[in-house]
Design a protein around this motif. Structure first.
Motif, PDB file in Angstrom:
ATOM      1  N   VAL A   9      -3.393  10.715  -0.095  1.00 63.61           N
ATOM      2  CA  VAL A   9      -4.150  10.429   1.028  1.00 63.61           C
ATOM      3  C   VAL A   9      -5.009  11.962   1.257  1.00 63.61           C
ATOM      4  O   VAL A   9      -6.127  11.892   1.924  1.00 63.61           O
ATOM      5  CB  VAL A   9      -3.493  10.361   2.542  1.00 63.61           C
ATOM      6  CG1 VAL A   9      -4.490  10.273   3.508  1.00 63.61           C
ATOM      7  CG2 VAL A   9      -2.643   8.959   2.152  1.00 63.61           C
ATOM      8  N   LEU A  13       1.383   5.216   0.190  1.00 62.63           N
ATOM      9  CA  LEU A  13       0.687   6.461   0.531  1.00 62.63           C
ATOM     10  C   LEU A  13       1.786   7.776   0.383  1.00 62.63           C
ATOM     11  O   LEU A  13       2.803   7.621   0.976  1.00 62.63           O
ATOM     12  CB  LEU A  13       0.255   6.350   2.068  1.00 62.63           C
ATOM     13  CG  LEU A  13      -0.806   5.189   2.582  1.00 62.63           C
ATOM     14  CD1 LEU A  13      -1.118   5.271   4.068  1.00 62.63           C
ATOM     15  CD2 LEU A  13      -1.924   5.149   1.544  1.00 62.63           C
ATOM     16  N   GLY A  43     -10.610   6.797   2.059  1.00 60.74           N
ATOM     17  CA  GLY A  43     -10.201   5.977   0.970  1.00 60.74           C
ATOM     18  C   GLY A  43      -9.147   4.995   1.445  1.00 60.74           C
ATOM     19  O   GLY A  43      -9.163   3.878   0.644  1.00 60.74           O
ATOM     20  N   VAL A  44      -8.168   5.248   2.440  1.00 59.15           N
ATOM     21  CA  VAL A  44      -7.221   4.230   2.762  1.00 59.15           C
ATOM     22  C   VAL A  44      -7.936   3.080   3.473  1.00 59.15           C
ATOM     23  O   VAL A  44      -7.673   2.015   3.228  1.00 59.15           O
ATOM     24  CB  VAL A  44      -6.261   4.723   3.613  1.00 59.15           C
ATOM     25  CG1 VAL A  44      -5.291   3.704   4.326  1.00 59.15           C
ATOM     26  CG2 VAL A  44      -5.729   6.139   3.085  1.00 59.15           C
ATOM     27  N   VAL A  83      -0.708  -0.699  -4.271  1.00 57.22           N
ATOM     28  CA  VAL A  83      -2.011   0.117  -4.433  1.00 57.22           C
ATOM     29  C   VAL A  83      -1.596   1.589  -4.097  1.00 57.22           C
ATOM     30  O   VAL A  83      -1.160   1.714  -2.904  1.00 57.22           O
ATOM     31  CB  VAL A  83      -3.043  -0.432  -3.825  1.00 57.22           C
ATOM     32  CG1 VAL A  83      -4.320   0.436  -3.904  1.00 57.22           C
ATOM     33  CG2 VAL A  83      -3.494  -1.593  -4.116  1.00 57.22           C
ATOM     34  N   PHE A 137      -4.057   2.221  -8.814  1.00 56.61           N
ATOM     35  CA  PHE A 137      -5.097   3.122  -7.907  1.00 56.61           C
ATOM     36  C   PHE A 137      -6.372   2.620  -8.273  1.00 56.61           C
ATOM     37  O   PHE A 137      -6.846   2.285  -9.268  1.00 56.61           O
ATOM     38  CB  PHE A 137      -4.676   4.579  -7.883  1.00 56.61           C
ATOM     39  CG  PHE A 137      -4.854   5.096  -9.474  1.00 56.61           C
ATOM     40  CD1 PHE A 137      -6.223   5.432  -9.931  1.00 56.61           C
ATOM     41  CD2 PHE A 137      -3.521   5.241 -10.090  1.00 56.61           C
ATOM     42  CE1 PHE A 137      -5.941   6.128 -11.186  1.00 56.61           C
ATOM     43  CE2 PHE A 137      -3.356   5.551 -11.368  1.00 56.61           C
ATOM     44  CZ  PHE A 137      -4.936   5.964 -11.792  1.00 56.61           C
ATOM     45  N   PHE A 138      -7.402   2.580  -7.025  1.00 54.71           N
ATOM     46  CA  PHE A 138      -8.782   2.378  -7.164  1.00 54.71           C
ATOM     47  C   PHE A 138      -9.396   3.570  -8.119  1.00 54.71           C
ATOM     48  O   PHE A 138      -9.118   4.492  -7.816  1.00 54.71           O
ATOM     49  CB  PHE A 138      -9.266   2.263  -6.015  1.00 54.71           C
ATOM     50  CG  PHE A 138      -9.156   1.068  -5.222  1.00 54.71           C
ATOM     51  CD1 PHE A 138     -10.296   0.138  -4.925  1.00 54.71           C
ATOM     52  CD2 PHE A 138      -7.897   0.868  -4.659  1.00 54.71           C
ATOM     53  CE1 PHE A 138      -9.975  -0.963  -4.401  1.00 54.71           C
ATOM     54  CE2 PHE A 138      -7.623  -0.473  -3.873  1.00 54.71           C
ATOM     55  CZ  PHE A 138      -8.778  -1.449  -3.946  1.00 54.71           C
ATOM     56  N   GLY A 143      -6.150  13.592  -1.005  1.00 54.73           N
ATOM     57  CA  GLY A 143      -7.259  13.579  -2.225  1.00 54.73           C
ATOM     58  C   GLY A 143      -7.299  14.683  -3.267  1.00 54.73           C
ATOM     59  O   GLY A 143      -7.859  14.839  -4.087  1.00 54.73           O
ATOM     60  N   LEU A 175       0.754  -1.285   0.150  1.00 50.34           N
ATOM     61  CA  LEU A 175       0.046  -0.076  -0.169  1.00 50.34           C
ATOM     62  C   LEU A 175       0.895   1.156  -0.112  1.00 50.34           C
ATOM     63  O   LEU A 175       1.611   1.227   1.062  1.00 50.34           O
ATOM     64  CB  LEU A 175      -0.862   0.011   1.327  1.00 50.34           C
ATOM     65  CG  LEU A 175      -1.671   1.237   1.480  1.00 50.34           C
ATOM     66  CD1 LEU A 175      -2.611   1.476   0.555  1.00 50.34           C
ATOM     67  CD2 LEU A 175      -2.331   1.148   2.834  1.00 50.34           C
ATOM     68  N   VAL A 180      -9.458   0.683   0.810  1.00 52.60           N
ATOM     69  CA  VAL A 180      -8.524  -0.356   0.370  1.00 52.60           C
ATOM     70  C   VAL A 180      -8.141  -1.222   1.284  1.00 52.60           C
ATOM     71  O   VAL A 180      -8.188  -2.595   1.007  1.00 52.60           O
ATOM     72  CB  VAL A 180      -7.076   0.598  -0.056  1.00 52.60           C
ATOM     73  CG1 VAL A 180      -5.952  -0.459  -0.433  1.00 52.60           C
ATOM     74  CG2 VAL A 180      -7.459   1.638  -1.097  1.00 52.60           C
ATOM     75  N   ASN A 189      -2.274   5.849  -3.207  1.00 52.22           N
ATOM     76  CA  ASN A 189      -3.196   6.623  -2.810  1.00 52.22           C
ATOM     77  C   ASN A 189      -2.689   7.930  -2.399  1.00 52.22           C
ATOM     78  O   ASN A 189      -1.735   7.910  -1.444  1.00 52.22           O
ATOM     79  CB  ASN A 189      -3.993   6.054  -1.483  1.00 52.22           C
ATOM     80  CG  ASN A 189      -5.051   6.484  -1.030  1.00 52.22           C
ATOM     81  OD1 ASN A 189      -5.026   7.874  -0.590  1.00 52.22           O
ATOM     82  ND2 ASN A 189      -6.367   6.140  -1.086  1.00 52.22           N
ATOM     83  N   HIS A 240       0.535  15.001  -1.716  1.00 50.65           N
ATOM     84  CA  HIS A 240       0.406  15.327  -3.241  1.00 50.65           C
ATOM     85  C   HIS A 240       0.711  16.826  -3.369  1.00 50.65           C
ATOM     86  O   HIS A 240      -0.053  17.865  -3.086  1.00 50.65           O
ATOM     87  CB  HIS A 240      -1.164  14.990  -3.481  1.00 50.65           C
ATOM     88  CG  HIS A 240      -1.428  15.057  -4.982  1.00 50.65           C
ATOM     89  ND1 HIS A 240      -0.385  15.265  -5.963  1.00 50.65           N
ATOM     90  CD2 HIS A 240      -2.658  14.758  -5.609  1.00 50.65           C
ATOM     91  CE1 HIS A 240      -0.784  14.962  -7.195  1.00 50.65           C
ATOM     92  NE2 HIS A 240      -2.301  14.811  -7.018  1.00 50.65           N
TER      93      HIS A 240
END
Length: 304
Positions: free
Chosen positions: A180, A91, A207-208, A176, A116-117, A182, A89, A211, A178, A94
């Motif tokens: 975090v 993380l 979101g985490v 995966v 990613f989802f 957003g 995972l 997953v 993410n 951004h």
């Protein structure tokens, strides 16, 4: 002279990235069609592996273009011990759209291909939907609180559908990804809701949690990634123009606490508070790490 030649460099670099994308996608779509027609049982895994090799080749070629276009000094820590055969995972904070090619460069062929989802509706996006499907990106089906109140029988079906979509990852390593927060960091967003962090936006834990609920027991570890651009947050044009002179990336492998697995984030307030506390703690450490990097730069400037 540099100001005159920079637009030409940007145009050339963008053209090379575009050509690279067209060439790789053309082959990828042919393989994707073969996977759709013939991808049954073990053959499906073989086609999926070939598609990932194509995606990794596309990233490698882009990295060559970016290296030719820029004179970036990379300062990367924490890649020791990572494995292409383990599931992670990932993380990260951004800062910019540049984060994506940065993560691809740092992790390409060191860990499994980053996925990613995606919302289930995105599978219908022309071309990209097919590419995401072919590369085994998990599509999730989520319902709003209002929809669940109108149709309570749908409660839990989103997690069940996502678990089914992720079943293929039981037999293959996966990473995966993410972001975090957003959304990308901007000064305006930070002023509006920084959540007490100096260099970060408030993390969004849902979101985490989604997953981990869907595939937590299939993940071996978490990679806590901190990205910093010491000379300011760049754009993709800055990257193509060679204006991104320094990039700092700190990677820390962490275990996923067992108590964070198997909870009901939406319906269990105690679990939700515990999960948010865990994510907030990670973010506080990340904020302190970014502050330490800032102070180190200031100290180096003073020494000079």
């Amino acid at each position: 002279m540099e100001a005159l030649t920079r637009p030409l460099r940007v145009a050339l670099a963008a053209s090379l990235v575009g050509l690279n994308t067209i060439v790789h996608c053309s082959v990828l779509f042919v393989v994707a069609l073969l996977k759709f027609l013939l991808g049954f049982g073990p053959m499906g895994r073989a086609w999926s592996r070939l598609l990932v090799l194509l995606a990794e080749s596309w990233i490698s070629c882009n990295n060559v273009v970016f290296a030719m276009a820029s004179r970036t000094r990379w300062e990367v820590q924490g890649l020791e011990g990572l494995s292409y055969e383990r599931s992670y995972l990932v993380l990260a904070n951004h800062q910019s759209w540049v984060d994506i090619p940065v993560l691809q460069k740092v992790f390409n062929r060191r860990i499994p291909f980053l996925r990613f989802f995606l919302k289930s509706q995105l599978i219908w996006v022309p071309l990209l939907g097919l590419a995401w499907w072919a590369l085994d990106f998990p599509f999730m089906k989520r319902y709003s609180r209002e929809r669940l109140e109108r149709s309570p029988e749908l409660r839990g079906t989103d997690i069940a559908a996502t678990r089914k979509a992720c079943a293929k990852f039981r037999d293959m390593p996966v990473s995966v990804m993410n972001f975090v927060e957003g959304t990308r960091f901007t000064d305006r967003k930070h002023a509006r809701g920084g959540g007490g962090y100096t260099h970060l936006l408030r993390p969004k834990s849902g979101g985490v949690a989604f997953v981990l609920d869907a595939m937590g027991d299939a993940l071996h570890a978490m990679l806590d990634v901190t990205i910093r651009y010491p000379l300011g947050r760049p754009t993709l044009v800055d990257l193509l123009a060679g204006r991104v002179r320094r990039i700092q990336v700190h990677v820390q492998e962490r275990s996923i606490p067992p108590e964070m697995l198997g909870g009901d984030y939406e319906n269990d307030p105690e679990y939700r508070a515990r999960f948010q506390g865990w994510i907030n703690g990670l973010w506080a450490e990340k904020d302190a790490r970014l502050e330490a990097l800032c102070q180190a730069d200031k100290g180096a400037d003073v020494a000079r």
